[in-house]
Design an enzyme around this catalytic site. Structure first.
Site, PDB file in Angstrom:
ATOM      1  N   ASP A  67       1.084  -5.059  -5.952  1.00  0.00           N
ATOM      2  CA  ASP A  67       1.507  -5.256  -4.569  1.00  0.00           C
ATOM      3  C   ASP A  67       0.765  -6.436  -3.960  1.00  0.00           C
ATOM      4  O   ASP A  67      -0.224  -6.925  -4.524  1.00  0.00           O
ATOM      5  CB  ASP A  67       1.288  -3.975  -3.742  1.00  0.00           C
ATOM      6  CG  ASP A  67      -0.092  -3.347  -3.963  1.00  0.00           C
ATOM      7  OD1 ASP A  67      -0.949  -3.986  -4.605  1.00  0.00           O
ATOM      8  OD2 ASP A  67      -0.313  -2.235  -3.494  1.00  0.00           O
ATOM      9  N   ASN A 136      -3.241   8.908   1.692  1.00  0.00           N
ATOM     10  CA  ASN A 136      -2.001   9.647   1.955  1.00  0.00           C
ATOM     11  C   ASN A 136      -1.134   9.781   0.698  1.00  0.00           C
ATOM     12  O   ASN A 136       0.034  10.106   0.784  1.00  0.00           O
ATOM     13  CB  ASN A 136      -1.209   8.964   3.082  1.00  0.00           C
ATOM     14  CG  ASN A 136      -0.830   7.523   2.733  1.00  0.00           C
ATOM     15  OD1 ASN A 136      -1.081   7.064   1.623  1.00  0.00           O
ATOM     16  ND2 ASN A 136      -0.225   6.826   3.668  1.00  0.00           N
ATOM     17  N   HIS A 138      -0.348   7.337  -1.397  1.00  0.00           N
ATOM     18  CA  HIS A 138       0.465   6.163  -1.768  1.00  0.00           C
ATOM     19  C   HIS A 138      -0.052   5.539  -3.060  1.00  0.00           C
ATOM     20  O   HIS A 138      -1.243   5.626  -3.381  1.00  0.00           O
ATOM     21  CB  HIS A 138       0.569   5.144  -0.631  1.00  0.00           C
ATOM     22  CG  HIS A 138      -0.630   4.283  -0.380  1.00  0.00           C
ATOM     23  ND1 HIS A 138      -1.367   4.348   0.774  1.00  0.00           N
ATOM     24  CD2 HIS A 138      -1.199   3.300  -1.108  1.00  0.00           C
ATOM     25  CE1 HIS A 138      -2.339   3.461   0.751  1.00  0.00           C
ATOM     26  NE2 HIS A 138      -2.272   2.805  -0.401  1.00  0.00           N
ATOM     27  N   GLU A 143       4.496   3.958   0.434  1.00  0.00           N
ATOM     28  CA  GLU A 143       3.996   4.900   1.432  1.00  0.00           C
ATOM     29  C   GLU A 143       4.825   6.195   1.398  1.00  0.00           C
ATOM     30  O   GLU A 143       5.915   6.217   0.814  1.00  0.00           O
ATOM     31  CB  GLU A 143       4.121   4.257   2.829  1.00  0.00           C
ATOM     32  CG  GLU A 143       3.264   3.010   3.012  1.00  0.00           C
ATOM     33  CD  GLU A 143       1.806   3.341   3.345  1.00  0.00           C
ATOM     34  OE1 GLU A 143       1.303   4.411   2.944  1.00  0.00           O
ATOM     35  OE2 GLU A 143       1.177   2.506   4.023  1.00  0.00           O
TER      36      GLU A 143
HETATM   37  C1  GLP Z   1      -4.379  -0.185  -1.154  1.00  0.00           C
HETATM   38  C2  GLP Z   1      -3.596  -0.625  -2.363  1.00  0.00           C
HETATM   39  C3  GLP Z   1      -3.450   0.489  -3.361  1.00  0.00           C
HETATM   40  C4  GLP Z   1      -4.808   1.127  -3.610  1.00  0.00           C
HETATM   41  C5  GLP Z   1      -5.322   1.726  -2.342  1.00  0.00           C
HETATM   42  C6  GLP Z   1      -6.647   2.445  -2.490  1.00  0.00           C
HETATM   43  O1  GLP Z   1      -3.600   0.400  -0.182  1.00  0.00           O
HETATM   44  N1  GLP Z   1      -2.312  -1.113  -2.042  1.00  0.00           N
HETATM   45  O2  GLP Z   1      -2.892  -0.044  -4.540  1.00  0.00           O
HETATM   46  O3  GLP Z   1      -4.684   2.108  -4.606  1.00  0.00           O
HETATM   47  O4  GLP Z   1      -5.481   0.655  -1.415  1.00  0.00           O
HETATM   48  O5  GLP Z   1      -7.720   1.583  -2.297  1.00  0.00           O
HETATM   49  P1  GLP Z   1      -9.234   1.929  -2.522  1.00  0.00           P
HETATM   50  O6  GLP Z   1      -9.443   1.953  -3.987  1.00  0.00           O
HETATM   51  O7  GLP Z   1      -9.979   0.816  -1.867  1.00  0.00           O
HETATM   52  O8  GLP Z   1      -9.479   3.247  -1.891  1.00  0.00           O
END
Ligand code: GLP
Length: 248
Positions: A67, A136, A138, A143
């Site tokens: 993404d 959440n 995702h 989402e």
């Molecule tokens: C973002 C990314 C996700 C990732 C998530 C969790 O929203 N788009 O791909 O898994 O953050 O991030 P973190 O590892 O910093 O908790």
């Protein structure tokens, strides 16, 4: 589904890196995704070390971003492109042609997302999707409410995700409101899926993903149906799981 519970973040990172390294050795032309966020940083550090000290060779591997924030220049500090280049791709000597990035400045998102899906197909499909998870539930930027048959597309970010990711920007107002994201069908179409999660803050999302109902309200729950799905957790992220899970 295989659930591996590590004692702490370092062990989770080592296990995840060993999983990826093993696949790269077995299939030097592996096609895989590269996740962003804090969760995979330890895994990237381990893989960079394996590259430098043991000669783990990524020269045949193709990487696809999961993404990217829409409207951010790839060169800007908060972009996932910069994050991945700095933390992983440059240190392992990746050349431009090996890394497929979303076109975050494209005015025609439908066309660029279709092109992305075609690039994945042209490369022979994804061998491995490596994922973190949002609070959440995702995955990538799918989402709650994202359809299970979704493909790469422009998405709106939830307020929860915007505030969770604000730490990577100067202020919450700087976090883009939209992103380009691989879809849930793109992700579940991969031959293997590896999901990482650490910390108590992810325990609820992990329990709902692995043991709750399969529902679009918890996007990651679609992975329960994947035939080759491995999860690596630290003990805090695993703390709300019922004991009946198969643990390695
Ligand atoms: C973002 C990314 C996700 C990732 C998530 C969790 O929203 N788009 O791909 O898994 O953050 O991030 P973190 O590892 O910093 O908790």
């Amino acid at each position: 589904m295989e659930i591996i519970i590590a004692t702490d973040y370092e062990e989770m990172s080592r296990k995840a890196a060993a999983f990826v390294a093993d696949l790269v050795k077995k299939k030097p032309n592996l096609v895989m995704t590269v996740p962003t966020g804090s969760t995979p940083l330890g895994m990237y550090r381990e893989l960079v070390q394996m590259h430098r000290e043991d000669g783990l060779d990524f020269s045949g591997v193709t990487f696809f971003m999961l993404d990217e924030y829409y409207g951010l220049s790839p060169q800007s500090e908060g972009s996932y492109y910069s994050f991945l280049r700095n933390n992983f791709l440059l240190p392992i000597g990746i050349q431009n042609g090996q890394f497929q990035a979303h076109e975050a400045l494209s005015p025609n998102t439908a066309a660029t997302c279709l092109r992305y899906e075609k690039e994945i197909a042209k490369s022979g499909g994804l061998d491995l999707v490596v994922l973190g998870i949002g609070h959440n539930g995702h995955i990538a930027f799918n989402e709650p409410g994202s359809p299970f048959d979704s493909r790469t597309r422009l998405v709106e970010l939830s307020m929860e995700t915007i505030s969770a990711n604000a730490r990577f920007f100067k202020s919450p107002a700087d976090v883009p409101r939209q992103a380009l994201s691989m879809g849930l069908a793109t992700i579940t179409g991969a031959r293997k899926v590896l999901l990482l999660a650490n910390s108590q803050a992810k325990a609820r999302a992990v329990a709902m993903t692995l043991q709750g109902p399969i529902t679009t309200q918890v996007p990651a729950s679609c992975l329960q149906r994947h035939p080759d799905f491995t999860v690596v957790l630290d003990s805090s992220a695993a703390s709300l799981l019922e004991s009946k899970v198969r643990v390695k």
